[in-house]
Design a protein around this motif. Structure first.
Motif, PDB file in Angstrom:
ATOM      1  N   MET A 113       0.989  -1.125  -0.061  1.00 55.36           N
ATOM      2  CA  MET A 113      -0.039  -0.060   0.158  1.00 55.36           C
ATOM      3  C   MET A 113       0.723   1.262  -0.021  1.00 55.36           C
ATOM      4  SD  MET A 113      -3.229  -0.743   0.049  1.00 55.36           S
ATOM      5  CE  MET A 113      -4.353   0.294   1.326  1.00 55.36           C
ATOM      6  N   VAL A 150      -4.735   5.852  -2.980  1.00 55.46           N
ATOM      7  CA  VAL A 150      -5.395   6.856  -3.596  1.00 55.46           C
ATOM      8  C   VAL A 150      -5.908   7.808  -2.850  1.00 55.46           C
ATOM      9  CG1 VAL A 150      -7.289   7.109  -5.463  1.00 55.46           C
ATOM     10  CG2 VAL A 150      -6.635   4.859  -4.660  1.00 55.46           C
ATOM     11  N   LEU A 151      -6.068   7.587  -1.566  1.00 60.36           N
ATOM     12  CA  LEU A 151      -6.774   8.545  -0.549  1.00 60.36           C
ATOM     13  C   LEU A 151      -5.825   9.448  -0.075  1.00 60.36           C
ATOM     14  CD1 LEU A 151      -9.686   6.145   0.798  1.00 60.36           C
ATOM     15  CD2 LEU A 151      -9.913   8.102  -0.437  1.00 60.36           C
ATOM     16  N   PHE A 152      -4.644   8.788   0.276  1.00 60.78           N
ATOM     17  CA  PHE A 152      -3.839   9.498   1.242  1.00 60.78           C
ATOM     18  C   PHE A 152      -2.298   9.972   0.471  1.00 60.78           C
ATOM     19  CE2 PHE A 152      -6.378   7.196   4.090  1.00 60.78           C
ATOM     20  CZ  PHE A 152      -7.200   7.968   4.656  1.00 60.78           C
ATOM     21  N   VAL A 195     -15.218 -13.368  -1.822  1.00 64.04           N
ATOM     22  CA  VAL A 195     -14.258 -12.476  -2.370  1.00 64.04           C
ATOM     23  C   VAL A 195     -13.010 -13.096  -2.405  1.00 64.04           C
ATOM     24  CG1 VAL A 195     -13.230 -10.256  -2.165  1.00 64.04           C
ATOM     25  CG2 VAL A 195     -15.668 -10.698  -1.261  1.00 64.04           C
ATOM     26  N   ASP A 207      -7.212 -10.315  -2.661  1.00 67.57           N
ATOM     27  CA  ASP A 207      -7.498  -9.652  -3.790  1.00 67.57           C
ATOM     28  C   ASP A 207      -7.362  -8.104  -3.083  1.00 67.57           C
ATOM     29  OD1 ASP A 207      -9.593  -9.244  -1.836  1.00 67.57           O
ATOM     30  OD2 ASP A 207     -10.594  -8.087  -3.353  1.00 67.57           O
ATOM     31  N   ARG A 256      -9.776  -0.365   6.868  1.00 75.38           N
ATOM     32  CA  ARG A 256      -8.788  -0.771   6.464  1.00 75.38           C
ATOM     33  C   ARG A 256      -8.123   0.084   5.329  1.00 75.38           C
ATOM     34  NH1 ARG A 256      -9.341  -6.820   4.160  1.00 75.38           N
ATOM     35  NH2 ARG A 256      -7.114  -6.445   4.396  1.00 75.38           N
ATOM     36  N   ILE A 257      -8.688   1.097   4.840  1.00 72.86           N
ATOM     37  CA  ILE A 257      -7.887   2.256   3.907  1.00 72.86           C
ATOM     38  C   ILE A 257      -7.350   3.382   4.544  1.00 72.86           C
ATOM     39  CG2 ILE A 257      -9.151   1.417   1.735  1.00 72.86           C
ATOM     40  CD1 ILE A 257     -11.088   3.480   2.136  1.00 72.86           C
ATOM     41  N   GLU A 305     -15.009  -5.929   1.694  1.00 68.53           N
ATOM     42  CA  GLU A 305     -13.928  -6.117   0.741  1.00 68.53           C
ATOM     43  C   GLU A 305     -14.678  -5.704  -0.782  1.00 68.53           C
ATOM     44  OE1 GLU A 305     -11.667  -6.577   2.641  1.00 68.53           O
ATOM     45  OE2 GLU A 305     -10.570  -7.954   1.372  1.00 68.53           O
ATOM     46  N   ARG A 363     -13.701  -1.812  -0.565  1.00 64.68           N
ATOM     47  CA  ARG A 363     -12.336  -1.893  -0.848  1.00 64.68           C
ATOM     48  C   ARG A 363     -11.966  -2.043  -2.185  1.00 64.68           C
ATOM     49  NH1 ARG A 363      -7.448  -4.014   1.213  1.00 64.68           N
ATOM     50  NH2 ARG A 363      -8.310  -5.773   0.680  1.00 64.68           N
ATOM     51  N   SER A 364     -12.592  -2.925  -2.874  1.00 62.67           N
ATOM     52  CA  SER A 364     -12.255  -3.382  -4.393  1.00 62.67           C
ATOM     53  C   SER A 364     -12.731  -2.079  -5.022  1.00 62.67           C
ATOM     54  CB  SER A 364     -12.901  -4.542  -4.779  1.00 62.67           C
ATOM     55  OG  SER A 364     -14.252  -4.271  -4.813  1.00 62.67           O
ATOM     56  N   VAL A 424     -12.549   1.354  -4.152  1.00 62.03           N
ATOM     57  CA  VAL A 424     -11.679   2.378  -4.021  1.00 62.03           C
ATOM     58  C   VAL A 424     -10.520   1.936  -4.799  1.00 62.03           C
ATOM     59  CG1 VAL A 424      -9.883   3.249  -2.292  1.00 62.03           C
ATOM     60  CG2 VAL A 424     -12.470   2.871  -1.610  1.00 62.03           C
ATOM     61  N   ASN A 425     -10.366   0.413  -4.973  1.00 64.86           N
ATOM     62  CA  ASN A 425      -8.905   0.157  -5.862  1.00 64.86           C
ATOM     63  C   ASN A 425      -9.189   0.477  -7.384  1.00 64.86           C
ATOM     64  OD1 ASN A 425      -7.425  -0.745  -3.697  1.00 64.86           O
ATOM     65  ND2 ASN A 425      -7.986  -2.850  -3.951  1.00 64.86           N
ATOM     66  N   VAL A 440      -9.930   3.157  -8.585  1.00 61.95           N
ATOM     67  CA  VAL A 440      -9.764   4.462  -8.985  1.00 61.95           C
ATOM     68  C   VAL A 440      -8.304   4.588  -9.159  1.00 61.95           C
ATOM     69  CG1 VAL A 440      -9.814   6.830  -8.283  1.00 61.95           C
ATOM     70  CG2 VAL A 440     -11.735   5.250  -7.613  1.00 61.95           C
ATOM     71  N   VAL A 463      -4.469   5.927  -9.187  1.00 58.88           N
ATOM     72  CA  VAL A 463      -3.843   6.933  -8.483  1.00 58.88           C
ATOM     73  C   VAL A 463      -3.653   8.277  -9.044  1.00 58.88           C
ATOM     74  CG1 VAL A 463      -1.714   7.389  -7.247  1.00 58.88           C
ATOM     75  CG2 VAL A 463      -2.538   4.855  -7.597  1.00 58.88           C
ATOM     76  N   ALA A 510      -6.200  10.922  -7.744  1.00 62.17           N
ATOM     77  CA  ALA A 510      -5.970  11.579  -6.611  1.00 62.17           C
ATOM     78  C   ALA A 510      -4.999  12.711  -6.716  1.00 62.17           C
ATOM     79  CB  ALA A 510      -5.398  10.665  -5.562  1.00 62.17           C
ATOM     80  N   ALA A 519     -11.594  13.915  -1.518  1.00 61.72           N
ATOM     81  CA  ALA A 519     -12.182  12.649  -1.308  1.00 61.72           C
ATOM     82  C   ALA A 519     -13.834  12.787  -1.801  1.00 61.72           C
ATOM     83  CB  ALA A 519     -12.374  12.262   0.118  1.00 61.72           C
ATOM     84  N   ILE A 551     -12.724  11.304  -5.535  1.00 66.70           N
ATOM     85  CA  ILE A 551     -12.232   9.886  -5.179  1.00 66.70           C
ATOM     86  C   ILE A 551     -13.614   9.075  -5.106  1.00 66.70           C
ATOM     87  CG2 ILE A 551     -11.098   8.199  -3.965  1.00 66.70           C
ATOM     88  CD1 ILE A 551      -9.145  10.635  -3.727  1.00 66.70           C
ATOM     89  N   LEU A 552     -14.266   9.523  -3.943  1.00 66.42           N
ATOM     90  CA  LEU A 552     -15.556   8.610  -3.463  1.00 66.42           C
ATOM     91  C   LEU A 552     -16.505   8.309  -4.554  1.00 66.42           C
ATOM     92  CD1 LEU A 552     -15.800   9.339   0.394  1.00 66.42           C
ATOM     93  CD2 LEU A 552     -14.814   7.234  -0.995  1.00 66.42           C
TER      94      LEU A 552
END
Lengths: 295, 225
Positions: free
Chosen positions: A1, A5-7, A288, A292, B42-43, B110, B113-114, B116-117, B119, B121, B124, B138, B142-143
């Motif tokens: 990580m 994207v977010l940070f 899932v 992944d 998690r993110i 999950e 999260r997938s 968000v994945n 998008v 980079v 951002a 955000a 992004i969101l």
């Protein structure tokens, strides 16, 4: 990580703030765990005797191991049969004859939409009523057949999307050297698709193992059944269920790790082409795919 | 034919499905809330949250749903005396909803999260380059893309939840579809296959619109890249 994207990469000030939140978060989580465990202890659930009886040879030799063996037998046969079912109907989904394609689509879509538990209950009663198998074996076969029908349908979809994701040139080359469409499918496309879908396939094995526990409901003498039988005699249901869950988690975790390993091996073996792993997310309603996104 | 129709007068099949729909509705809300919180953990860039979220997902995802629901009834209720409602049947219903929500939250997490994945980079980076700070970036960039990317996996979780609501049979929720079907099969041995077909088709009818809706939504809202 590394690149989220977010940070943005945190600077010194943000790092300090993150550290502070991290410490508070750790304290919160540890506190929560402490509350749960002390709450259980207050009810006398952490007594050594309640746990110790689960780790005696009597518990394992007479109850848990025979149960686990039955679970593994059902899941193992379920895995073999669903792969066979998936290959046959996967080829059906890709067949050139329209009627065959339609038939396979209806079968696959039907068994993917019907809850596995309904199938298990139905086959249990059907098999014991018609006497096709010995009455005591009916639950076992009901579980195996249901696992085969549901997971086989999922595998069939995997086969189809695996073949669809292959470069078009593979089929063209097969036709060019004089193979028929079916031969090209069988000799060239499906073997490659199988390799690419291996990680998603192993992920499906986790689903099969988990779903085999549904057999408990119809009285299949599997792991959970024996765990409960043992626990009702010893008054430690909570502890027995936690141990049973731990065993399932360990086996499934090992399977997930295997899937991750296979997927890493495959992506390093095919440097130029991304392994055309089918979009397992879209295909496996119950699973899932393991690992992944955590690249 | 008359024989078949008598099934509907003897047993209330729509009511059985209605229980499953109610289970699904409440569990979906619970799973969505819990799953979103877990996904945010998690993110996030905070280590302890990431570890907790990953731990939750890995433990719950690898546990059979049967054990989770059984735990609610046999361990929490029988052994610890934990209740979620004063009413006897409502209590079992609530315990089943709780178990279903806890189990499916891991899959919701999950799915988000997938999303968000999906998008890139670069999105951002572009947002920061035009001077947006964290929250506006955000919210505006992004969101919206992440949510659209998670429609299909979330739809699949909902379908799985509808089907898994039958497992509430182990939580002593007596009048849901699989239990009613079992009773019917036991008492009407002459109609085994029609009974199963009725219930199976019932689920197909509920599930197909959900699948079509998610496909339609995800196509309509797809991010053109």
């Amino acid at each position: 990580m590394s690149a989220s994207v977010l940070f943005d990469t945190p600077g010194p000030k943000a790092k300090q703030r993150i550290l502070l939140i991290n410490i508070i978060g750790t304290l919160l989580i540890v506190g929560l765990l402490y509350l749960v465990i002390s709450g259980l202890a207050a009810k006398g659930q952490m007594d050594g005797s309640l746990w110790a009886s689960l780790f005696t040879s009597n518990a394992w030799v007479n109850f848990l191991l025979p149960g686990l063996l039955n679970t593994l037998k059902a899941a193992g046969l379920g895995i073999v049969l669903s792969v066979a079912f998936g290959l046959i109907f996967g080829m059906g989904l890709l067949a050139e004859i329209k009627a065959l394609r339609w038939f396979s689509t209806v079968v696959v879509e039907f068994f993917r939409a019907v809850p596995v538990l309904l199938m298990i209950v139905f086959f249990n009663i059907l098999l014991s009523r018609t006497g096709v198998v010995d009455g005591t074996d009916a639950p076992y076969w009901a579980v195996v057949i249901s696992l085969m029908l549901y997971n086989g349908s999922v595998v069939a979809e995997l086969v189809r999307s695996g073949v669809r994701n292959l470069p078009k040139g593979q089929r063209e080359a097969g036709i060019a050297i004089g193979l028929t469409g079916t031969q090209s499918l069988r000799l060239i496309e499906i073997p490659q698709a199988l390799v690419a879908m291996l990680p998603a396939l192993i992920g499906q094995f986790v689903v099969i193992l988990k779903d085999s526990a549904l057999g408990y409901i119809i009285g299949f003498t599997e792991f959970l059944f024996y765990a409960r039988t043992f626990a009702s005699a010893n008054g430690n249901m909570l502890q027995a269920l936690l141990v049973a869950a731990a065993v399932f988690i360990l086996i499934n975790f090992a399977l997930s790790k295997l899937a991750e390993f296979v997927s890493r091996r495959l992506s390093s073996r095919m440097p130029n082409e991304k392994p055309a792993a089918p979009e397992a997310d879209a295909l496996l309603p119950l699973a899932v795919p393991p690992g992944d996104g955590t690249k | 034919m008359e024989n078949y129709l008598s099934l509907f007068t003897e047993y209330n099949i729509p009511a059985a499905f209605w229980v499953n729909i109610q289970l699904t509705f409440w569990a979906a809300i619970g799973a969505m809330v819990l799953g979103t919180i877990l996904a945010m953990m998690r993110i996030s860039p905070v280590r302890s949250f990431v570890t907790f979220g990953a731990g939750y997902v890995n433990i719950i995802r690898n546990t059979p749903l049967t054990i989770i629901l059984l735990f609610g009834v046999l361990a929490l209720y029988n052994q610890l005396g934990f209740t979620l409602a004063a009413d006897f049947n409502q209590n079992f219903f609530n315990l089943a909803v709780m178990g279903l929500a806890i189990y499916h939250a891991a899959f919701v997490c999950e799915a988000i999260r997938s999303g968000v994945n999906t998008v890139p980079v670069g999105q951002a980076e572009a947002a920061r380059a035009i001077g947006l700070s964290f929250l506006p970036a955000a919210r505006e960039v992004i969101l919206p893309q992440a949510l659209r990317g998670s429609i299909v996996p979330l739809g699949n979780v909902l379908i799985a939840l509808i089907k898994n609501s039958t497992v509430a049979a182990v939580s002593s929720v007596a009048i849901e579809a699989s239990s009613v079907m079992k009773t019917m099969l036991e008492f009407r041995g002459d109609m085994i296959i029609p009974i199963f077909a009725t219930f199976a088709v019932g689920f197909v009818i509920i599930i197909i619109p959900v699948g079509l809706l998610t496909t339609w939504l995800s196509k309509k809202l797809a991010v053109a890249r």
